[in-house]
Structures are given as C-alpha cells and as structure tokens.
Design a protein around this motif. Structure first.
Motif, short mmCIF file in Angstrom:
data_model
loop_
_atom_site.label_atom_id
_atom_site.label_comp_id
_atom_site.label_asym_id
_atom_site.label_seq_id
_atom_site.Cartn_x
_atom_site.Cartn_y
_atom_site.Cartn_z
N TYR A 285 11.11 0.76 6.84
CA TYR A 285 9.73 0.27 6.76
C TYR A 285 9.31 -0.33 8.09
N PRO A 286 8.07 -0.07 8.53
CA PRO A 286 7.61 -0.67 9.77
C PRO A 286 7.41 -2.18 9.62
N VAL A 287 7.62 -2.88 10.74
CA VAL A 287 7.43 -4.33 10.79
C VAL A 287 6.23 -4.60 11.69
N ASP B 205 0.87 -1.16 0.00
CA ASP B 205 0.00 0.00 0.00
C ASP B 205 0.92 1.22 0.00
N GLU B 206 0.84 2.07 -0.99
CA GLU B 206 1.78 3.18 -1.14
C GLU B 206 1.77 4.14 0.04
N VAL C 105 4.29 -2.00 4.60
CA VAL C 105 4.66 -2.66 5.85
C VAL C 105 5.19 -4.06 5.55
N ILE C 106 6.11 -4.52 6.39
CA ILE C 106 6.61 -5.89 6.34
C ILE C 106 5.88 -6.65 7.43
N LYS C 107 5.25 -7.77 7.06
CA LYS C 107 4.47 -8.55 8.01
C LYS C 107 5.23 -9.82 8.37
N VAL C 108 5.36 -10.07 9.67
CA VAL C 108 6.04 -11.25 10.17
C VAL C 108 5.01 -12.06 10.95
N GLY D 198 13.37 -8.50 21.44
CA GLY D 198 14.15 -7.65 20.54
C GLY D 198 14.62 -8.36 19.28
N VAL D 199 14.27 -9.63 19.11
CA VAL D 199 14.79 -10.40 17.99
C VAL D 199 14.17 -9.99 16.65
N ILE D 200 12.93 -9.51 16.65
CA ILE D 200 12.29 -9.01 15.43
C ILE D 200 12.30 -7.49 15.54
N PRO D 201 12.96 -6.82 14.60
CA PRO D 201 13.05 -5.36 14.69
C PRO D 201 11.71 -4.67 14.44
N ASP D 202 11.58 -3.46 14.95
CA ASP D 202 10.38 -2.64 14.72
C ASP D 202 10.33 -2.09 13.30
N ARG D 203 11.52 -1.90 12.69
CA ARG D 203 11.62 -1.35 11.34
C ARG D 203 12.76 -2.05 10.62
N LEU D 204 12.62 -2.18 9.31
CA LEU D 204 13.69 -2.69 8.45
C LEU D 204 13.89 -1.69 7.32
N GLU D 205 15.06 -1.12 7.27
CA GLU D 205 15.42 -0.15 6.23
C GLU D 205 14.35 0.94 6.09
#
Length: 70
Positions: A56-58, A29-30, A34-37, A47-54
C-alpha cells in the motif's frame, strides 16, 4: 491480501515512534487505498518513513503540531 486498515494497525506503533510523526491513518477507498502519516515537519532522515507498506502507498502529510480540543 490484508486490508489497508489491517496493515496500518500492524505498522502504527513503529511509525508513531518516529519523532516527527503525530498521527497515522488510512483511507480505504477501494480504488486507491492509502496509509496516511501526519508529521510536524518532514523527517530529517528521508528514508525513515517508507514509500509503501505491504504493497500500500504511504502518503506523508505535513500537519504541524496537533493538539486535542475539549
């Protein structure tokens, strides 16, 4: 800037190596990419899954066990 899909692909193998992670996806969605895990349960190490990647929110989604259907 890389698309959310490109970022997800770069980090997917690292995310999938986390024991609780069963799937990784992205929503392009522009306005709100979001990155969905998807996890079986929240990871013990918060803390093993970050809140953001590059940038983008996770989003962590507790999905339980996922099985393939024929």
């Amino acid at each position: 800037m890389a698309t959310v899909h490109e970022v997800r692909l770069r980090h997917e193998s690292d995310l999938m190596s986390i024991p609780e992670v069963v799937a990784v996806g992205d929503a392009e969605d522009e306005e709100n990419p979001v990155i969905k895990v998807f996890v079986t349960q929240p990871p013990r190490d918060t803390g093993v899954i970050p809140d953001r990647l590059e940038g983008y929110p996770v989003e962590i989604i507790v999905a339980g066990t996922i099985t393939a259907q024929n």
